[in-house]
Design a protein around this motif. Structure first.
Motif, PDB file in Angstrom:
ATOM      1  N   ASN A   1       2.945   8.377  15.306  1.00 18.09           N
ATOM      2  CA  ASN A   1       1.710   8.072  13.997  1.00 18.09           C
ATOM      3  C   ASN A   1       2.415   8.476  13.439  1.00 18.09           C
ATOM      4  N   ILE A   2       3.251   7.531  12.649  1.00 18.74           N
ATOM      5  CA  ILE A   2       4.016   7.894  11.165  1.00 18.74           C
ATOM      6  C   ILE A   2       3.270   7.124   9.766  1.00 18.74           C
ATOM      7  N   ASN A   3       3.320   8.203   8.540  1.00 21.58           N
ATOM      8  CA  ASN A   3       2.912   7.441   7.838  1.00 21.58           C
ATOM      9  C   ASN A   3       1.429   6.986   7.231  1.00 21.58           C
ATOM     10  N   ASP A   4       0.656   7.901   7.875  1.00 25.20           N
ATOM     11  CA  ASP A   4      -0.831   6.753   8.802  1.00 25.20           C
ATOM     12  C   ASP A   4      -1.572   7.903   7.881  1.00 25.20           C
ATOM     13  N   CYS A   5      -1.389   9.127   7.551  1.00 22.30           N
ATOM     14  CA  CYS A   5      -2.547  10.135   6.443  1.00 22.30           C
ATOM     15  C   CYS A   5      -2.306   9.845   5.214  1.00 22.30           C
ATOM     16  N   PRO A   6      -2.932  10.574   4.419  1.00 23.67           N
ATOM     17  CA  PRO A   6      -3.141  10.140   2.343  1.00 23.67           C
ATOM     18  C   PRO A   6      -2.187  10.524   2.003  1.00 23.67           C
ATOM     19  N   ASN A   7      -1.881  11.912   2.233  1.00 27.70           N
ATOM     20  CA  ASN A   7      -0.538  12.269   2.053  1.00 27.70           C
ATOM     21  C   ASN A   7       0.693  11.697   2.320  1.00 27.70           C
ATOM     22  N   CYS A   8       0.878  11.482   2.882  1.00 26.72           N
ATOM     23  CA  CYS A   8       2.799  10.213   3.290  1.00 26.72           C
ATOM     24  C   CYS A   8       2.290   8.958   2.074  1.00 26.72           C
ATOM     25  N   ILE A   9       0.698   8.120   2.304  1.00 23.06           N
ATOM     26  CA  ILE A   9       1.262   7.140   2.030  1.00 23.06           C
ATOM     27  C   ILE A   9       0.944   6.717   0.618  1.00 23.06           C
ATOM     28  N   ARG A  10       0.673   8.182  -0.113  1.00 21.13           N
ATOM     29  CA  ARG A  10       0.453   8.468  -1.469  1.00 21.13           C
ATOM     30  C   ARG A  10       2.441   8.235  -2.016  1.00 21.13           C
ATOM     31  N   ARG A  11       2.451   8.797  -0.799  1.00 20.92           N
ATOM     32  CA  ARG A  11       4.541   8.637  -0.958  1.00 20.92           C
ATOM     33  C   ARG A  11       4.638   7.066  -1.332  1.00 20.92           C
ATOM     34  N   ASN A  12       3.875   6.242  -1.283  1.00 21.76           N
ATOM     35  CA  ASN A  12       4.800   5.003  -1.428  1.00 21.76           C
ATOM     36  C   ASN A  12       6.288   4.551  -0.766  1.00 21.76           C
ATOM     37  N   LEU A  13       6.670   4.883   0.208  1.00 17.89           N
ATOM     38  CA  LEU A  13       7.994   5.226   1.192  1.00 17.89           C
ATOM     39  C   LEU A  13       7.737   4.022   2.451  1.00 17.89           C
ATOM     40  N   LYS A  14       8.520   3.572   3.014  1.00 19.33           N
ATOM     41  CA  LYS A  14       8.761   2.823   4.244  1.00 19.33           C
ATOM     42  C   LYS A  14       8.907   3.601   5.286  1.00 19.33           C
ATOM     43  N   ASN A  15       8.437   3.326   6.541  1.00 12.48           N
ATOM     44  CA  ASN A  15       8.206   4.623   7.632  1.00 12.48           C
ATOM     45  C   ASN A  15       9.566   4.821   8.189  1.00 12.48           C
ATOM     46  N   HIS A  16      10.761   4.285   8.112  1.00 18.23           N
ATOM     47  CA  HIS A  16      11.333   5.059   8.323  1.00 18.23           C
ATOM     48  C   HIS A  16      12.068   5.997   7.161  1.00 18.23           C
ATOM     49  N   GLN A  17      12.092   5.654   6.249  1.00 15.39           N
ATOM     50  CA  GLN A  17      11.803   6.692   5.213  1.00 15.39           C
ATOM     51  C   GLN A  17      11.561   8.459   5.151  1.00 15.39           C
ATOM     52  N   ILE A  18      10.426   8.379   5.265  1.00 13.23           N
ATOM     53  CA  ILE A  18      10.032   9.197   5.752  1.00 13.23           C
ATOM     54  C   ILE A  18      10.263   9.837   7.203  1.00 13.23           C
ATOM     55  N   TYR A  19      10.521   8.870   7.483  1.00 11.44           N
ATOM     56  CA  TYR A  19      11.082   9.982   8.773  1.00 11.44           C
ATOM     57  C   TYR A  19      12.815  10.505   8.806  1.00 11.44           C
ATOM     58  N   TYR A  20      13.384   9.958   7.635  1.00 15.19           N
ATOM     59  CA  TYR A  20      14.840  10.324   7.763  1.00 15.19           C
ATOM     60  C   TYR A  20      15.224  11.614   6.872  1.00 15.19           C
ATOM     61  N   LYS A  21      13.539  11.615   5.795  1.00 17.47           N
ATOM     62  CA  LYS A  21      12.978  12.209   4.748  1.00 17.47           C
ATOM     63  C   LYS A  21      12.904  14.145   4.979  1.00 17.47           C
ATOM     64  N   HIS A  22      12.177  13.510   6.626  1.00 16.78           N
ATOM     65  CA  HIS A  22      11.839  14.592   6.961  1.00 16.78           C
ATOM     66  C   HIS A  22      12.626  15.448   7.844  1.00 16.78           C
ATOM     67  N   LEU A  23      13.811  14.518   8.357  1.00 18.44           N
ATOM     68  CA  LEU A  23      15.190  15.179   9.254  1.00 18.44           C
ATOM     69  C   LEU A  23      15.311  16.348   8.252  1.00 18.44           C
ATOM     70  N   ILE A  24      15.848  15.593   7.454  1.00 23.17           N
ATOM     71  CA  ILE A  24      17.082  16.126   5.849  1.00 23.17           C
ATOM     72  C   ILE A  24      16.432  16.965   5.810  1.00 23.17           C
ATOM     73  N   ASN A  25      15.110  16.964   5.616  1.00 18.32           N
ATOM     74  CA  ASN A  25      14.710  18.115   4.948  1.00 18.32           C
ATOM     75  C   ASN A  25      14.548  19.567   6.133  1.00 18.32           C
ATOM     76  N   VAL A  26      13.935  18.870   7.354  1.00 17.27           N
ATOM     77  CA  VAL A  26      14.848  19.817   8.791  1.00 17.27           C
ATOM     78  C   VAL A  26      16.069  20.483   8.898  1.00 17.27           C
ATOM     79  N   LYS A  27      16.825  19.889   8.871  1.00 16.32           N
ATOM     80  CA  LYS A  27      17.987  20.103   8.936  1.00 16.32           C
ATOM     81  C   LYS A  27      18.696  21.164   7.594  1.00 16.32           C
TER      82      LYS A  27
END
Length: 532
Positions: free
Chosen positions: A195-221
């Motif tokens: 489940n990715i890019n499903d909550c209102p907070n994520c949807i408001r960012r207007n990003l694709k699923n893989h963009q959400i995914y890799y931005k999170h990876l970069i943040n954790v890195k």
């Protein structure tokens, strides 16, 4: 010999003679000749890391047992351990509830890490930071960070509080490990983010699923680099190839400079699905990649012992793919292999194969990896099938540890079993009980002979369950705490004993209360309630 030739040889100094011999050998190599190898090239799998994965969620062995395993693993070529702690790490402070009631103590873990350090075995901690966060997000105090309010599996990457929670988890683990020995790698999970890019907070960012995914990876890195600047970051890679409609090389171009120190691990546990094209796609983005096999926990969610043939083929396919792999550019590397050993498919799943019962599979495949790392004649790979490779190169060393009982059969390792237990077939019982229950619901009765046969068969399985349980208790006590053994026995035997026994009891009561039925009638067709 010609007299003139003899005179010439006498005039040549020893140094010159040796030099001439070296030149001759070099020329032979240039034309493809290899001494002692039947005229074929020697090929090797050049990887730095051979890593065994300990999945500790819900099935943690005693650390004394794991410490005793380390010299054996070292002997078979292992140089690193991937420790997937889940709830077995001794978290403190506001994270204390993340730890199981039987979590390892810091003293126990320190002893284990020091023993690994003494053997020059690197320990890589694995902390889930995106998917598979059930052990965190099931708790009331952290449930606000879920991607979906009803699913504790994924954390929402768009909440500032989510990253703070992840920072706290990583900080405690990294600080503890670095105190014993600075960690070169940490694994941040990120597999099976359903489940990715499903909550209102994520949807408001207007990003694709893989963009959400890799931005999170970069943040954790970035969190890892802030806490431990010299530590590199591993993650499971399936998001690279699950997004088949996008070109990751192009899509991630804007993030390329931020992907430094991130190394994906491509995992595939089914032999025929192994494909080096996925390594190619990862190398288009990342300079260092890994691949992962499975020595257990990949064949059946309720498995008792690994399917050793499938596990062997999984490794054979991967090693052959790596041997023939051609990367898309220079200065890239396949850095290592991870032999995964899953204990549960998820936090809420039942236990699958236990580690002690899976050791033949692990040793067999470590011997196979050792063979490919040391070098094998290329012609042999074309000449021999997988069983012949085992018989010719591995069997002798494998049978020093595990005796096989079917030497006349190809791949005789298939006959090896550590447990030697015939588990009760509760599934068959429950299926037959359900069929009889359906007869009762439709016709108010069933075929009594079929029911009698089912009751007898199920009673046999119930008796067998008691026998297996009595054998397992002392057998497992060498490897696990009583709480873990009790949990395994409940999931494997006690729960089904009650379920099957209650079904039999239900039928007996129905028969005892049966008197008579009216003649057969054909009423109106019931309405379909849920199929529309």
């Amino acid at each position: 010999m010609n007299v003139n030739i003899v005179k010439i040889l006498r005039k040549i100094s020893v140094k010159k003679y040796a030099f001439i011999l070296i030149i001759i050998c070099f020329i032979f190599q240039l034309i493809g000749y290899k001494f002692g190898n039947s005229g074929g090239d020697i090929v090797k799998v050049n990887i730095d890391y051979v890593t065994v994965h300990f999945d500790l969620k819900g099935s943690p062995p005693m650390l004394t047992y794991m410490m005793n395993l380390l010299p054996t693993l070292k002997n078979y070529g292992v140089n690193s351990i991937l420790m997937e702690y889940e709830d077995m790490f001794p978290y403190e402070g506001n994270l204390a509830n993340l730890s199981s009631e039987i979590a390892y103590t810091k003293t126990e873990l320190t002893d284990f890490l020091l023993e690994a350090k003494k053997l020059d075995i690197e320990v890589i901690p694995l902390i889930q930071t995106f998917g598979h966060m059930e052990f965190v997000l099931k708790l009331a105090e952290f449930s606000v960070h879920r991607e979906l309010p009803y699913n504790p599996g994924e954390i929402c990457p768009s909440q500032p509080g989510s990253l703070e929670l992840i920072r706290n988890m990583l900080s405690q683990v990294i600080t503890f490990h670095n105190f014993v020995q600075p960690i070169k790698y940490i694994h941040i999970g990120c597999d099976e983010v359903y489940n990715i890019n499903d909550c209102p907070n994520c949807i408001r960012r207007n990003l694709k699923n893989h963009q959400i995914y890799y931005k999170h990876l970069i943040n954790v890195k970035n969190i890892v680099k802030d806490l431990s600047p010299n530590t590199k970051v591993l993650f499971w890679s399936e998001f690279n190839y699950s997004q088949k409609r996008i070109n990751l090389k192009n899509e991630l171009e804007d993030y390329k400079h931020e992907l430094n120190d991130l190394e994906p691990i491509d995992w595939e546990y089914v032999g025929e699905r192994v494909n080096s094209a996925r390594l190619y796609r990862m190398h288009e983005v990342f300079n260092r990649v890994w691949f992962a096999t499975a020595f257990k926990g990949a064949d059946d969610v309720h498995g008792k012992e690994p399917d050793i043939m499938k596990r062997y083929l999984n490794h054979i396919h991967w090693l052959n793919q790596v041997l023939t792999y051609k990367p898309p550019k220079y200065n890239v590397k396949i850095n290592g292999i991870v032999l995964t050993g899953w204990s549960r498919y998820s936090h809420f799943a039942r236990q699958c194969e236990l580690l002690p019962f899976s050791m033949p599979s692990l040793i067999l495949n470590l011997l196979l990896i050792k063979l490919f790392r040391e070098g094998i004649n290329r012609d042999f790979l074309y000449k021999y099938n997988h069983c012949q490779i085992y018989e010719r190169f591995i069997k002798k060393d494998f049978e020093k540890v595990y005796a096989t009982h079917a030497s006349h059969v190809e791949c005789s390792f298939r006959s090896v079993s550590v447990a030697k237990l015939k588990y009760p077939n509760y599934k068959s019982c429950l299926a037959r009980i359900e069929d009889i229950r359906t007869d009762w619901e439709i016709y108010s009765l069933t075929n009594l002979q079929d029911m009698t046969n089912t009751v007898e068969m199920c009673n046999d399985q119930l008796r067998n369950g008691i026998i297996v349980m009595e054998k397992l208790k002392p057998l497992l006590s060498e490897f696990y705490r009583k709480e873990v053994i009790d949990n395994y026995l409940n999931e494997t035997i006690n729960f089904y004993d009650t379920k099957v026994g209650d079904g039999i009891k239900e039928f007996i009561m129905k028969i005892m209360n049966f008197t008579f039925l009216p003649r057969r009638s054909f009423g109106p067709l019931p309405i379909i309630k849920y199929g529309d």
